[in-house]
Scaffold this active site. Structure first.
Site, PDB file in Angstrom:
ATOM      1  N   ALA A  66       0.868  -1.174   0.000  1.00 17.13           N
ATOM      2  CA  ALA A  66       0.000   0.000   0.000  1.00 17.13           C
ATOM      3  C   ALA A  66       0.902   1.220   0.000  1.00 17.13           C
ATOM      4  O   ALA A  66       2.066   1.143   0.415  1.00 17.13           O
ATOM      5  CB  ALA A  66      -0.880  -0.012   1.239  1.00 17.13           C
ATOM      6  N   GLY A 109       0.624  -4.867   0.865  1.00 19.84           N
ATOM      7  CA  GLY A 109      -0.580  -4.895   0.034  1.00 19.84           C
ATOM      8  C   GLY A 109      -0.360  -5.592  -1.302  1.00 19.84           C
ATOM      9  O   GLY A 109      -1.302  -6.121  -1.898  1.00 19.84           O
ATOM     10  N   GLU A 112      -0.849  -9.102  -0.563  1.00 19.70           N
ATOM     11  CA  GLU A 112      -2.284  -9.252  -0.277  1.00 19.70           C
ATOM     12  C   GLU A 112      -3.122  -9.198  -1.552  1.00 19.70           C
ATOM     13  O   GLU A 112      -4.110  -9.919  -1.686  1.00 19.70           O
ATOM     14  CB  GLU A 112      -2.718  -8.173   0.728  1.00 19.70           C
ATOM     15  CG  GLU A 112      -2.089  -8.399   2.097  1.00 19.70           C
ATOM     16  CD  GLU A 112      -2.226  -7.196   3.011  1.00 19.70           C
ATOM     17  OE1 GLU A 112      -1.673  -6.120   2.674  1.00 19.70           O
ATOM     18  OE2 GLU A 112      -2.891  -7.309   4.053  1.00 19.70           O
ATOM     19  N   GLU A 132       4.690  -5.071   7.156  1.00 26.84           N
ATOM     20  CA  GLU A 132       4.010  -3.955   7.833  1.00 26.84           C
ATOM     21  C   GLU A 132       4.464  -3.747   9.267  1.00 26.84           C
ATOM     22  O   GLU A 132       4.440  -2.635   9.796  1.00 26.84           O
ATOM     23  CB  GLU A 132       2.482  -4.169   7.819  1.00 26.84           C
ATOM     24  CG  GLU A 132       1.830  -4.030   6.453  1.00 26.84           C
ATOM     25  CD  GLU A 132       1.778  -5.318   5.650  1.00 26.84           C
ATOM     26  OE1 GLU A 132       2.520  -6.260   5.977  1.00 26.84           O
ATOM     27  OE2 GLU A 132       0.990  -5.373   4.688  1.00 26.84           O
TER      28      GLU A 132
END
Ligand code: CAA
Length: 258
Positions: A66, A109, A112, A132
């Site tokens: 992200a 992300g 993910e 993260e």
């Protein structure tokens, strides 16, 4: 086709291609990327001329996570109020099979996003991880839930708690990746796999994906009940009759719904 800025979107035959294209940020997933990827996937999903979707990035990065710079100043209140990663639910809900073709970094992300797909093909250069924890947060796009289902509790716990990055060979050994191929062959392999899926009968492909999704989300008994009903329902399709008579007549099937 709609105008996109952060992704390249293209249909080749019966396969929809979505290529993440933010090279300066290693394809970091900001709000615009999530909107555009989800929109493109939903549009392909609505098109019966598309039987499989491939999501890919660049040689260097599938996606490095992200967008940290976009998130840095967020508050908990805003995160919750805006459902910061909510757009991805649209992507995860498409009925069409999605292949992630991963080269380079698939972190946070990015990992993910790959796990929202149905099949992960990896170049030998691919690197997967959920770093993260090093940013003072935890995975927020499904990593704590989907990684456990993919690789088991203990492997997922090590990766999520330590932030360690694993290479493609380890990802394949762990069951996250279905196949590792030389980086130069990744797109051709993804294309061949997507085309082979797109040549099947759509009702049975949708049913197979829905049953696989059900297995991820429910008990064995509920999953078996779902499978029994879905299997029976396919006997009302012309393609089931075609598939089985083609087998008997020793010829390739000519599916109507594809
Ligand atoms: N967000 C925003 N920008 C990012 C980014 C990210 N996740 N990852 C890389 N970039 C940017 C860098 O800031 C850099 O931009 P500038 O040139 O403007 O500084 C550019 O992409 C190139 O990156 P690097 O110079 O860092 O490249 P590198 O080869 O030295 O390192 C890397 C590559 C190891 C992947 C490193 O970029 C990195 O560690 N990235 C962050 C990985 C990460 O922590 N991901 C998790 C994000 S949080 C998340 O994903 C939450 C969630 O669960 C949804």
């Amino acid at each position: 086709m709609a105008e996109y800025e952060t992704v390249l979107v293209e249909q080749r035959g019966r396969v929809g291609w979505i290529t993440l294209n933010r090279p300066d940020a290693l394809n970091a997933l900001n709000a615009q990327v999530s909107r555009e990827v989800s929109h493109a996937a939903a549009a392909f999903d609505e098109d019966p001329g598309v039987g499989a979707i491939v999501v890919t990035g660049s040689e260097r990065a599938f996606a490095a996570g992200a967008d940290i710079k976009e998130m840095e100043d967020m508050t908990a209140e805003r995160m919750l109020a805006t459902d910061h990663f909510g757009e991805w639910n649209t992507f995860a809900a498409v009925r069409t099979p999605v292949i992630a073709a991963v080269s380079g970094y698939a972190l946070g992300g990015g990992c993910e996003l790959a796990m929202m797909c149905d099949i992960i093909l990896a170049a030998d250069s691919a690197k997967f991880g959920q770093p993260e924890i090093n940013l003072g947060v935890i995975p927020g796009m499904g990593g704590t839930q989907r990684l456990i289902r993919a690789v088991g509790y203990y492997k997922a716990a090590e990766l999520i708690l330590s932030g360690r990055i694993m290479d493609a060979a380890e990802a394949e050994r762990s069951g996250l990746v279905s196949r590792v191929v030389p980086a130069a062959d990744l797109l051709a392999e993804a294309s061949a796999l997507a085309e082979s899926i797109a040549a099947k009968s759509l009702p049975s492909v949708y049913a197979a994906k829905a049953a696989l999704d059900t297995a991820m989300e429910t008990t064995l008994a509920e999953g078996l009940a779902h499978e029994k009903t879905a299997f029976a329902a396919l006997f009302d399709t012309a393609d089931q009759k075609e598939g089985m008579s083609a087998f008997r007549e020793k010829r390739p099937p000519e599916f109507r719904h594809r």
